[in-house]
Design an enzyme around this catalytic site. Structure first.
Site, PDB file in Angstrom:
ATOM      1  N   SER A 142       0.911  -1.258  -0.072  1.00 19.96           N
ATOM      2  CA  SER A 142       0.037  -0.235   0.001  1.00 19.96           C
ATOM      3  C   SER A 142       0.673   1.374  -0.133  1.00 19.96           C
ATOM      4  CB  SER A 142      -0.903  -0.039   1.359  1.00 19.96           C
ATOM      5  OG  SER A 142      -1.950  -0.974   1.184  1.00 19.96           O
ATOM      6  N   HIS A 194       1.029   4.418   4.267  1.00 21.24           N
ATOM      7  CA  HIS A 194       0.422   5.193   3.219  1.00 21.24           C
ATOM      8  C   HIS A 194       0.817   6.605   3.170  1.00 21.24           C
ATOM      9  CE1 HIS A 194      -3.596   2.529   3.898  1.00 21.24           C
ATOM     10  NE2 HIS A 194      -2.452   1.805   3.524  1.00 21.24           N
TER      11      HIS A 194
END
Length: 286
Positions: A142, A194
């Site tokens: 991610s 992230h």
């Protein structure tokens, strides 16, 4: 190629996990899922609802874990964790996102540059995650995917003059980024990876994704009066230098803090809200 590599790694991990060798049907009826796959079958759903290996297997094979990075000098986990996935659902979600985001970038800028952004952004996400998350393991691509989103955004800015419908492109991309970051405030989601990946990719986009200004490639076919004298515009050079300096300083500071064992929350007391916002429906572990 990156998608194929991730799938191969997942299959290897499942083979190494070998669920039937350490899980038998218990009094609750829990057993390996998809047992017909034999050693490649999944852990019981009560242990891993994402259809994947055990957390101990992920940890042994390179999942990101703060104490192992800092005290056992296993810095390689900052890279290996981005190639591991918690389960089939996790893998499919990330690979679909990678195909959706990466194809356009790879077509325009080539595999090498986009591959570098993917890897370095994933590394940046791992560094930031390690500074804040100490009590659990972290796996997944991610952070690298958010790096590609960040690179798409900076590419729009640095190559601003060659685009039409600029406002629509930026608005669409910002909506996608905000929605994905907002999902990260749910519990059990590593939003620091992230954010770290996004910021790294954003800066890398200014460094690696500059396009020559309009007319540079065709300059030899244009009249002398119409030719451009510089391959890039002045603002592109400024953004390149500024982003490169921030990358160097950011990684240097982050890695020094990490290997000194510093806790990111000591320097940012409100940062826990970036990873999880407590509500009446759920609580956030500290």
């Amino acid at each position: 190629m990156i998608v194929v590599a991730n799938v191969i790694v997942f299959v290897v991990v499942m083979g190494f996990n070998n669920c039937p060798s350490h899980v038998s049907t218990d009094r609750f009826g829990s057993s390996c899922v998809a047992g017909f796959l034999h050693r490649f079958s999944f852990q019981p759903l009560r242990e891993n609802p994402l259809f994947g290996p055990s957390s101990s297997t992920l940890e042994r094979l390179g999942a990101l874990k703060w104490d192992k990075v800092v005290y056992q000098h296993q810095g390689w986990r900052l890279i290996t964790c981005i190639w591991l996935h918690a389960g089939v659902i996790h893998l499919i979600a990330n690979m679909l996102s990678l195909v959706f985001i990466g194809i356009r970038l790879e077509q325009q800028f080539g595999f090498i540059r986009i591959g570098l952004i993917y890897l370095i952004a994933g590394f940046g996400g791992s560094v930031l995650s390690s500074l804040f998350i100490r009590n659990s393991i972290s796996v997944g691509a991610s952070g690298a995917l958010f790096g590609l989103l960040g690179a798409m955004l900076s590419e729009l800015f640095t190559n601003w003059t060659i685009y039409t419908n600029k406002a629509a492109a930026i608005l669409t991309l910002l909506i996608i980024i905000v929605i994905n970051l907002a999902i990260g405030i749910l519990p059990h989601v590593d939003n620091f990876a992230h954010i770290g990946g996004f910021l790294t990719g954003l800066l890398l986009g200014f460094v690696l994704l500059m396009r020559p200004q309009f007319g540079w490639i065709e300059r030899r076919y244009l009249p002398q009066a119409s030719q451009v004298n510089s391959k890039y515009k002045a603002h592109q050079y400024v953004l390149f230098i500024f982003a490169l300096l921030l990358l160097i300083v950011g990684f240097a500071v982050g890695l020094v803090m990490l290997f000194r064992g510093e806790n990111g929350y000591d320097h940012c007391h409100w940062c826990h809200y970036l990873s999880c916002v407590p509500t009446s429906s759920w609580s956030c572990g500290t």
